[in-house]
Scaffold this motif. Structure first.
Motif, mmCIF file in Angstrom:
data_model
loop_
_atom_site.group_PDB
_atom_site.id
_atom_site.type_symbol
_atom_site.label_atom_id
_atom_site.label_comp_id
_atom_site.label_asym_id
_atom_site.label_seq_id
_atom_site.Cartn_x
_atom_site.Cartn_y
_atom_site.Cartn_z
ATOM 1 N N ASP A 54 23.670 31.941 28.495
ATOM 2 C CA ASP A 54 23.943 32.984 27.506
ATOM 3 C C ASP A 54 25.012 33.890 28.089
ATOM 4 O O ASP A 54 24.984 34.183 29.286
ATOM 5 C CB ASP A 54 22.680 33.790 27.188
ATOM 6 N N VAL B 69 19.290 28.484 31.885
ATOM 7 C CA VAL B 69 19.436 29.408 30.763
ATOM 8 C C VAL B 69 20.913 29.765 30.647
ATOM 9 O O VAL B 69 21.514 30.245 31.610
ATOM 10 C CB VAL B 69 18.584 30.680 30.975
ATOM 11 N N SER C 72 20.155 27.189 25.635
ATOM 12 C CA SER C 72 21.476 27.797 25.475
ATOM 13 C C SER C 72 21.602 28.582 24.182
ATOM 14 O O SER C 72 21.116 28.156 23.136
ATOM 15 C CB SER C 72 22.545 26.696 25.485
ATOM 16 N N ARG D 252 14.571 34.673 30.967
ATOM 17 C CA ARG D 252 13.946 34.433 32.278
ATOM 18 C C ARG D 252 12.536 35.036 32.295
ATOM 19 O O ARG D 252 11.581 34.394 32.743
ATOM 20 C CB ARG D 252 14.793 35.039 33.393
ATOM 21 N N ARG E 62 19.857 36.742 29.021
ATOM 22 C CA ARG E 62 19.438 35.830 30.105
ATOM 23 C C ARG E 62 18.193 36.390 30.794
ATOM 24 O O ARG E 62 17.253 35.653 31.097
ATOM 25 C CB ARG E 62 20.567 35.615 31.125
ATOM 26 N N GLU F 243 20.731 30.391 35.970
ATOM 27 C CA GLU F 243 21.411 31.080 34.877
ATOM 28 C C GLU F 243 22.891 30.739 34.878
ATOM 29 O O GLU F 243 23.482 30.523 35.939
ATOM 30 C CB GLU F 243 21.263 32.597 35.005
#
Length: 120
Positions: free
Chosen positions: A7, A5, A51, A17, A13, A30
Motif C-alpha cells: 500500500d 502488504v 495489495s 499489519r 500498511r 511491507e
C-alpha cells in the motif's frame, strides 16, 4: 505464513499489519509501491500478497497482472483491497486472477475469513 502488504499509504500498511497480528499472523513484509513489491517478491519467500488497488505509478491491478505473468509467482494467493466496490472492478480483478477481494473498511474477522478462503 509470511504476508506481503502493499500500500502506498504507511497508515494503511500499519492498519493491515495490526489486523494481521490480531488474527495471529506476525510474519509481515511491507512494500510502499508496486515496484517495491515486485522487488521483494524476487528475494522474499512470501505465502500471500495483500495489495491496495489504488496506487501510483503501478496500480494493484497492474501488480496482480505482473505476479500472474511470472512463472515463479503465478500461483501466489493475492488479495486485493479497495475502497471501491464497483462490479466492473471486481470483474476486472477476477479476470486478472485475483484470489479474493476486500472492500474497505473491513474488520479483522473479514480479513481472517478472506485469508482462510484463499489459503484453504
Amino acid at each position: 505464513m509470511k504476508v506481503l502488504v502493499v500500500d502506498d499509504y504507511p497508515t494503511m500498511r500499519r492498519i493491515l499489519r495490526n489486523l494481521l497480528v490480531q488474527i495471529g499472523i506476525t510474519d509481515v513484509e511491507e512494500a510502499g509501491s508496486g515496484a517495491e513489491a515486485l522487488a521483494k517478491l524476487q528475494i522474499a519467500n512470501v505465502d500471500l500478497v495483500i495489495s491496495d488497488w489504488n496506487m501510483e505509478p503501478i496500480t494493484g491491478l497492474e501488480l496482480l497482472k505482473k505476479v500472474r505473468g511470472n512463472a515463479a509467482t503465478l500461483g501466489l494467493p493475492f488479495i486485493m483491497v479497495t475502497a471501491e466496490s464497483k462490479t466492473e472492478n471486481v470483474i476486472e480483478a477476477k479476470k486478472a486472477g485475483v484470489s479474493n477481494y476486500i472492500v474497505k473498511p473491513f474488520t479483522a474477522d473479514t480479513l481472517k475469513s478472506k485469508i482462510a478462503a484463499v489459503m484453504g
